[in-house]
Design a protein around this motif. Structure first.
Motif, mmCIF file in Angstrom:
data_model
loop_
_atom_site.group_PDB
_atom_site.id
_atom_site.type_symbol
_atom_site.label_atom_id
_atom_site.label_comp_id
_atom_site.label_asym_id
_atom_site.label_seq_id
_atom_site.Cartn_x
_atom_site.Cartn_y
_atom_site.Cartn_z
ATOM 1 N N GLN A 248 27.999 -2.207 -0.743
ATOM 2 C CA GLN A 248 27.675 -1.856 0.637
ATOM 3 C C GLN A 248 27.437 -0.355 0.764
ATOM 4 O O GLN A 248 27.918 0.458 -0.030
ATOM 5 N N GLU A 249 26.706 -0.001 1.801
ATOM 6 C CA GLU A 249 26.474 1.412 2.110
ATOM 7 C C GLU A 249 27.633 1.943 2.943
ATOM 8 O O GLU A 249 28.125 1.258 3.849
ATOM 9 N N VAL A 250 28.059 3.161 2.623
ATOM 10 C CA VAL A 250 29.153 3.805 3.358
ATOM 11 C C VAL A 250 28.666 5.157 3.861
ATOM 12 O O VAL A 250 28.045 5.915 3.110
ATOM 13 N N THR A 251 28.935 5.453 5.117
ATOM 14 C CA THR A 251 28.582 6.749 5.684
ATOM 15 C C THR A 251 29.816 7.420 6.258
ATOM 16 O O THR A 251 30.487 6.856 7.123
ATOM 17 N N LEU A 252 30.108 8.611 5.754
ATOM 18 C CA LEU A 252 31.229 9.405 6.233
ATOM 19 C C LEU A 252 30.676 10.533 7.086
ATOM 20 O O LEU A 252 29.632 11.122 6.756
ATOM 21 N N ARG A 253 31.393 10.871 8.157
ATOM 22 C CA ARG A 253 30.887 11.840 9.124
ATOM 23 C C ARG A 253 31.821 13.019 9.272
ATOM 24 O O ARG A 253 33.034 12.875 9.123
ATOM 25 N N CYS A 254 31.223 14.160 9.598
ATOM 26 C CA CYS A 254 32.006 15.388 9.751
ATOM 27 C C CYS A 254 31.414 16.254 10.848
ATOM 28 O O CYS A 254 30.207 16.499 10.885
ATOM 29 N N LYS A 255 32.306 16.734 11.721
ATOM 30 C CA LYS A 255 31.918 17.721 12.728
ATOM 31 C C LYS A 255 32.678 18.999 12.422
ATOM 32 O O LYS A 255 33.895 19.042 12.541
ATOM 33 N N PRO A 256 31.979 20.050 11.982
ATOM 34 C CA PRO A 256 32.672 21.297 11.635
ATOM 35 C C PRO A 256 33.098 22.067 12.873
ATOM 36 O O PRO A 256 32.737 21.722 13.995
ATOM 37 N N ILE A 257 33.859 23.118 12.642
ATOM 38 C CA ILE A 257 34.258 23.997 13.732
ATOM 39 C C ILE A 257 33.041 24.791 14.202
ATOM 40 O O ILE A 257 32.282 25.310 13.370
ATOM 41 N N SER A 258 32.877 24.885 15.501
ATOM 42 C CA SER A 258 31.730 25.592 16.073
ATOM 43 C C SER A 258 31.707 27.043 15.605
ATOM 44 O O SER A 258 32.738 27.741 15.631
ATOM 45 N N GLY A 259 30.527 27.495 15.159
ATOM 46 C CA GLY A 259 30.383 28.882 14.721
ATOM 47 C C GLY A 259 30.546 29.081 13.231
ATOM 48 O O GLY A 259 30.195 30.140 12.700
ATOM 49 N N HIS A 260 31.079 28.084 12.552
ATOM 50 C CA HIS A 260 31.228 28.195 11.101
ATOM 51 C C HIS A 260 29.881 27.973 10.426
ATOM 52 O O HIS A 260 29.119 27.093 10.817
ATOM 53 N N ASP A 261 29.608 28.789 9.385
ATOM 54 C CA ASP A 261 28.301 28.713 8.744
ATOM 55 C C ASP A 261 28.326 28.014 7.381
ATOM 56 O O ASP A 261 27.282 27.804 6.777
ATOM 57 N N TYR A 262 29.526 27.685 6.893
ATOM 58 C CA TYR A 262 29.628 26.948 5.638
ATOM 59 C C TYR A 262 30.293 25.592 5.891
ATOM 60 O O TYR A 262 31.267 25.500 6.652
ATOM 61 N N LEU A 263 29.781 24.574 5.206
ATOM 62 C CA LEU A 263 30.396 23.252 5.255
ATOM 63 C C LEU A 263 30.480 22.702 3.840
ATOM 64 O O LEU A 263 29.513 22.789 3.078
ATOM 65 N N SER B 260 24.562 10.974 -1.343
ATOM 66 C CA SER B 260 23.650 11.906 -0.680
ATOM 67 C C SER B 260 24.358 12.497 0.532
ATOM 68 O O SER B 260 25.241 11.871 1.119
ATOM 69 N N ALA B 261 23.981 13.717 0.875
ATOM 70 C CA ALA B 261 24.583 14.382 2.030
ATOM 71 C C ALA B 261 23.502 15.080 2.836
ATOM 72 O O ALA B 261 22.523 15.576 2.267
ATOM 73 N N LYS B 262 23.702 15.097 4.139
ATOM 74 C CA LYS B 262 22.768 15.756 5.034
ATOM 75 C C LYS B 262 23.525 16.577 6.066
ATOM 76 O O LYS B 262 24.676 16.294 6.378
ATOM 77 N N MET B 263 22.847 17.577 6.583
ATOM 78 C CA MET B 263 23.386 18.356 7.697
ATOM 79 C C MET B 263 22.224 18.649 8.638
ATOM 80 O O MET B 263 21.571 19.695 8.532
ATOM 81 N N PRO B 264 21.922 17.726 9.534
ATOM 82 C CA PRO B 264 20.751 17.862 10.403
ATOM 83 C C PRO B 264 20.865 19.000 11.415
ATOM 84 O O PRO B 264 19.835 19.506 11.880
ATOM 85 N N ASN B 265 22.101 19.384 11.737
ATOM 86 C CA ASN B 265 22.298 20.515 12.643
ATOM 87 C C ASN B 265 23.657 21.140 12.367
ATOM 88 O O ASN B 265 24.427 20.625 11.542
ATOM 89 N N PHE C 295 27.018 18.773 12.700
ATOM 90 C CA PHE C 295 27.166 17.417 12.177
ATOM 91 C C PHE C 295 26.691 17.333 10.732
ATOM 92 O O PHE C 295 25.649 17.880 10.360
ATOM 93 N N SER C 296 27.483 16.611 9.915
ATOM 94 C CA SER C 296 27.082 16.360 8.539
ATOM 95 C C SER C 296 27.506 14.951 8.156
ATOM 96 O O SER C 296 28.496 14.417 8.691
#
Lengths: 112, 108
Positions: A17-32, A66-71, A74-75
């Motif tokens: 199965q496909e698994v998607t994990l989600r992350c919302k970083p702290i606002s203003g942080h430039d590294y994830l 695979s990993a993405k960070m569209p904005n 959110f990653s």
């Protein structure tokens, strides 16, 4: 700020199965950062982003990952198809420049 | 390749005892961080050391950065059950690698 938020906290899925994990970083942080933690291998760096751009994905174990960070707020980390050996705790962390990194509470993934 | 080797891997001691854990590498680092991770949580920063030979104290915890900036140690005085956890050293910079970790258990 509520800190780094990861979802889900726990995920149990069947092999293939496909698994998607989600992350919302702290606002203003430039590294994830995305990490995987197991007893055998410890805390492994999988991939990291700077200003939403993937910088180093050499830690990604296979093309199934695979990993993405569209904005900046959110990653996602996707595993397709999942395998039992992917079972681990996956952490997301964010930081501003070289300062302190803040971690989410992690997603415990079990692939059966 | 593991850049940071920590020792010991596991440590179980009685409350009130002193202990030292180590973080070693063959590489020179501009700075190094120590984190503690409790069960079910992510790692939390304890300290950052930058200068070779630097010593920092955080209550009963003493952190030292080696003169050559290749190694570091963490000494805990009079350990308490609340010190139980996984102690991780980390190389900072653009990337962010962690050591192998020392799992500490303090028995009441």
């Amino acid at each position: 700020d509520a800190g780094v938020i990861q979802s889900p906290r726990h995920e149990v899925t069947e092999m293939g199965q496909e698994v998607t994990l989600r992350c919302k970083p702290i606002s203003g942080h430039d590294y994830l950062f995305w990490y995987r933690q197991t007893m055998m291998r410890g805390l492994e760096l999988l991939i990291y982003f700077n200003n939403n751009v993937p910088i180093d994905d050499s830690g990604m174990p296979e093309d199934r990952f695979s990993a993405k960070m569209p904005n900046a707020s959110f990653s996602t980390l996707k595993i397709q198809p999942s395998e039992p050996r992917d079972s681990a705790v996956y952490f997301c962390a964010s930081r501003f420049r070289s300062a302190e990194a803040f971690f989410g509470q992690g997603t415990r993934l079990t692939v059966v | 390749t593991q850049l940071l080797e920590q020792s010991p891997q596991f440590l179980s001691i009685q409350e009130g005892e002193n202990l030292t854990v180590y973080c070693n590498s063959s590489s020179v680092f501009s700075s190094l961080q120590w984190y503690r991770q409790e069960p079910g949580e992510g790692p939390v920063l304890l300290v950052t050391v930058v200068t070779g030979g630097e010593v920092k104290k955080l209550k009963r915890l003493t952190f030292q950065f080696g003169d050559a900036r290749k190694d570091s140690s963490l000494h805990i005085t009079a350990a308490q059950p609340g010190d139980t956890g996984l102690y991780l050293c980390a190389v900072t910079g653009n990337q962010f690698y962690f050591g192998t970790g020392t799992s500490l258990t303090v028995i009441p």
